[in-house]
Design an enzyme around this catalytic site. Structure first.
Site, mmCIF file in Angstrom:
data_model
loop_
_atom_site.group_PDB
_atom_site.id
_atom_site.type_symbol
_atom_site.label_atom_id
_atom_site.label_comp_id
_atom_site.label_asym_id
_atom_site.label_seq_id
_atom_site.Cartn_x
_atom_site.Cartn_y
_atom_site.Cartn_z
ATOM 1 N N LYS A 1 -9.990 7.146 -0.245
ATOM 2 C CA LYS A 1 -10.204 6.922 1.189
ATOM 3 C C LYS A 1 -8.858 7.058 1.885
ATOM 4 O O LYS A 1 -8.000 6.193 1.780
ATOM 5 C CB LYS A 1 -10.784 5.522 1.415
ATOM 6 C CG LYS A 1 -11.219 5.259 2.848
ATOM 7 C CD LYS A 1 -11.707 3.818 2.998
ATOM 8 C CE LYS A 1 -12.379 3.600 4.335
ATOM 9 N NZ LYS A 1 -12.764 2.202 4.557
ATOM 10 N N GLN B 1 0.809 -1.219 0.000
ATOM 11 C CA GLN B 1 0.000 0.000 0.000
ATOM 12 C C GLN B 1 0.841 1.267 0.000
ATOM 13 O O GLN B 1 0.323 2.343 -0.274
ATOM 14 C CB GLN B 1 -0.920 0.012 1.217
ATOM 15 C CG GLN B 1 -2.041 -1.004 1.147
ATOM 16 C CD GLN B 1 -2.861 -1.022 2.423
ATOM 17 O OE1 GLN B 1 -2.499 -1.700 3.375
ATOM 18 N NE2 GLN B 1 -3.947 -0.283 2.454
ATOM 19 N N ASN C 1 -6.047 -4.919 15.451
ATOM 20 C CA ASN C 1 -6.500 -3.885 14.525
ATOM 21 C C ASN C 1 -7.989 -3.702 14.754
ATOM 22 O O ASN C 1 -8.758 -4.662 14.648
ATOM 23 C CB ASN C 1 -6.252 -4.290 13.071
ATOM 24 C CG ASN C 1 -4.778 -4.294 12.708
ATOM 25 O OD1 ASN C 1 -3.921 -3.977 13.537
ATOM 26 N ND2 ASN C 1 -4.474 -4.643 11.471
ATOM 27 N N ASN D 1 -0.483 -10.097 9.154
ATOM 28 C CA ASN D 1 -1.425 -9.021 9.410
ATOM 29 C C ASN D 1 -2.813 -9.476 8.974
ATOM 30 O O ASN D 1 -3.030 -9.791 7.806
ATOM 31 C CB ASN D 1 -1.053 -7.766 8.619
ATOM 32 C CG ASN D 1 -2.072 -6.653 8.834
ATOM 33 O OD1 ASN D 1 -2.073 -5.978 9.857
ATOM 34 N ND2 ASN D 1 -2.989 -6.466 7.883
ATOM 35 N N GLU D 2 -3.731 -9.553 9.934
ATOM 36 C CA GLU D 2 -5.157 -9.757 9.646
ATOM 37 C C GLU D 2 -5.468 -11.037 8.870
ATOM 38 O O GLU D 2 -5.961 -11.002 7.735
ATOM 39 C CB GLU D 2 -5.737 -8.548 8.894
ATOM 40 C CG GLU D 2 -5.689 -7.271 9.697
ATOM 41 C CD GLU D 2 -6.540 -6.148 9.099
ATOM 42 O OE1 GLU D 2 -6.846 -5.215 9.851
ATOM 43 O OE2 GLU D 2 -6.898 -6.216 7.900
ATOM 44 N N TRP E 1 -6.815 -0.974 -0.191
ATOM 45 C CA TRP E 1 -6.904 -2.178 -1.032
ATOM 46 C C TRP E 1 -8.115 -2.172 -1.956
ATOM 47 O O TRP E 1 -7.992 -2.410 -3.150
ATOM 48 C CB TRP E 1 -6.970 -3.439 -0.159
ATOM 49 C CG TRP E 1 -5.775 -3.624 0.706
ATOM 50 C CD1 TRP E 1 -5.651 -3.294 2.036
ATOM 51 C CD2 TRP E 1 -4.499 -4.166 0.322
ATOM 52 N NE1 TRP E 1 -4.385 -3.601 2.491
ATOM 53 C CE2 TRP E 1 -3.663 -4.145 1.466
ATOM 54 C CE3 TRP E 1 -3.990 -4.688 -0.873
ATOM 55 C CZ2 TRP E 1 -2.345 -4.613 1.454
ATOM 56 C CZ3 TRP E 1 -2.683 -5.155 -0.892
ATOM 57 C CH2 TRP E 1 -1.874 -5.112 0.257
ATOM 58 N N GLU F 1 -3.541 -1.163 14.533
ATOM 59 C CA GLU F 1 -4.172 -0.263 13.558
ATOM 60 C C GLU F 1 -5.459 0.272 14.153
ATOM 61 O O GLU F 1 -6.223 -0.470 14.771
ATOM 62 C CB GLU F 1 -4.527 -0.973 12.234
ATOM 63 C CG GLU F 1 -3.367 -1.262 11.325
ATOM 64 C CD GLU F 1 -3.813 -1.942 10.030
ATOM 65 O OE1 GLU F 1 -4.962 -1.694 9.569
ATOM 66 O OE2 GLU F 1 -3.020 -2.725 9.493
#
Length: 468
Positions: free
Chosen positions: A435, A19, A297, A159-160, A429, A375
């Site tokens: 955004k 990102q 997060n 992550n996630e 994403w 996050e």
């Protein structure tokens, strides 16, 4: 009453390789599934993103100036192993050494993630984590990084894990874009958790210095009507899909009877079965007490209502408020109370949910050791005026979440830091460049950085530990 945070609290900013870096094919980087997927399905790509690949010295200098003393960075697996395995790309290795050196020069502690949604394309097209061979490839990649990057003090495996499986196989907004396949969701979660456990055990057995943990997205789930047992059940099932299944794997080393009852019900209604092997549970059990920290997060909560009908999910990707829809056969549908605020992307703003989630982890998984909020932030259509962004809404959002973290610490939870998503503006994403979340505004055409009003506010909080 003004609330405070501990003196040793980390005030961080978060990024992710794909990102932020841009440079998607530079210096020997291998392709990832996202490259073609964005080109084919979206109105944007990962070029140039925030050009962090070249501009990280600028972002780290800003971090130091604005009191940001921690940064979440992810290593792009395909920069190190262009096809996910085999030959190492020395230029990729060199880049991350330089990046971590700059972090330490600027007194910004890097918290480094091995996998942030970006499996190399060669492995992704071969089934990604539905293919058990990927477990071995990930563990080998992890071992290489542990040996090579000894300057890193904080490691995160994934992550996630939850949103990866959801995005790929439930909502269908991540490659390969499959919808409504709950069996694939759970299998993907399970195989990634086994990969995590194996990497953690390897890290500890190898005697590497530093700490290791995992980052889970944990959106809190509430019944729409707490007095209606069917709504309560819907919230419990939704919680199993997104939270409990992976938390059990992390800290129990198995799935509780209640979790498996819910999983079996969901699969009975929706079809499919899981491949859960004895050696998987040996690996999960061996790692359950070895996690040094849990990253949470948290952006939003959801309310669930009983629902008898077919699955339908509509993703709000362009910030058209009220356009999203989420209902799962045999589980329930999301229906928020009218008085709860939402963003333009229909994300529910509910700081209390973060407090409740922290206290849930503390109560249900007492071997959690410590928590970082890895996050949290507000996605907004920022307006750039006077070389800044007057983002009072973001300040209010972060302030309220820091306040409930302070409350959780007062109530006995061991929370050691907070990482605002995101450090600078990055692309989202499935929402693109509209955004924005950053403390620092990025002009994506010139790549100039401009501190937002929130950056000045965050600096003061970081310097004083006082939330006001």
């Amino acid at each position: 009453m003004t609330k405070t945070l501990p003196k040793d609290f980390i005030f961080g900013g978060a990024t992710a390789a794909y990102q932020a870096e841009g440079a998607t094919h530079t210096d020997g980087k291998g392709p990832v599934a996202w490259d073609k997927y964005l080109e084919d399905n979206y109105w944007y790509t990962a070029e140039p993103a925030s050009d962090f690949y070249n501009r990280y010295p600028v972002d780290l200098k800003l971090s130091e100036e604005f009191g940001v003393n921690g940064i979440r960075i992810s290593i792009a697996w395909s920069r190190i192993f262009p096809t996910g395995k085999g030959d190492v790309n020395p230029k990729g290795v060199e880049y991350y050494h330089n990046l971590f050196a700059e972090c330490h020069k600027r007194h910004v502690e890097p918290f480094v993630t091995l996998h942030h949604f970006d499996t190399p394309e060669a492995l992704h097209s071969d089934g990604d984590f539905l293919n058990r061979e990927n477990i071995e490839h990930f563990v080998n990649y992890a071992e290489f990084c542990f040996k090579e990057f000894s300057e890193v003090n904080y490691w995160t495996t994934f992550n996630e894990i939850g949103p990866i499986g959801d995005g790929q196989y439930l909502v269908g907004k991540f490659p390969p874009g499959i919808q409504y396949d709950l069996a694939k969701v759970f299998q993907s979660h399970h195989n990634m958790m086994v990969s995590h456990a194996r990497a953690v055990k390897l890290f500890k057995d190898g005697g590497y210095s530093g700490e290791i943990g995992v980052v889970h997205a944990l959106p809190t789930k509430y019944p729409f009507d707490a007095n209606n047992p069917d709504d309560v059940r819907a919230a419990e099932l939704e919680d199993i899909i997104h939270n409990k299944f992976i938390l059990d794997a992390t800290y129990l080393g198995k799935y509780s009877d209640k979790t498996m009852e819910g999983v079996n019900h969901i699969l009975e209604v929706n079809g499919g079965e899981l491949d859960l092997r004895e050696e998987d549970f040996v690996a999960l059990d061996a790692a359950k007490d070895l996690n040094d920290f849990l990253g949470i997060n948290y952006y939003m909560s959801d309310w669930m209502q009983a629902f008898d009908g077919e699955t339908e999910i509509i993703h709000n990707g362009k910030g058209e408020k009220g356009s999203s829809k989420y209902q799962i056969k045999g589980v329930g549908r999301r229906k928020a109370p009218v008085d709860v605020p939402k963003t333009d992307w229909d994300w529910i703003i509910f700081p209390q949910g973060l407090y409740d989630q922290i206290m849930r982890v503390k109560a249900d998984y007492p071997n959690y050791k410590k928590i970082y909020i890895t996050e949290n932030g507000l996605g907004y259509k920022d307006e750039f005026v006077d070389n800044t962004v007057y983002d009072d809404g973001r300040i209010d959002y972060v302030k309220k979440h820091l306040e409930v973290i302070s409350d959780a610490i007062s109530d006995g939870a061991n929370v050691k830091g907070y990482f605002m998503w995101s450090l600078m503006d990055v692309f989202s994403w499935s929402n693109g460049y509209e955004k924005l979340y950053g403390l620092f505004y990025v002009d994506f055409e010139t790549q100039e950085r401009y501190p937002k009003k929130s950056a000045y506010w965050y600096k003061k909080v970081a310097e004083t530990q006082v939330i006001e």
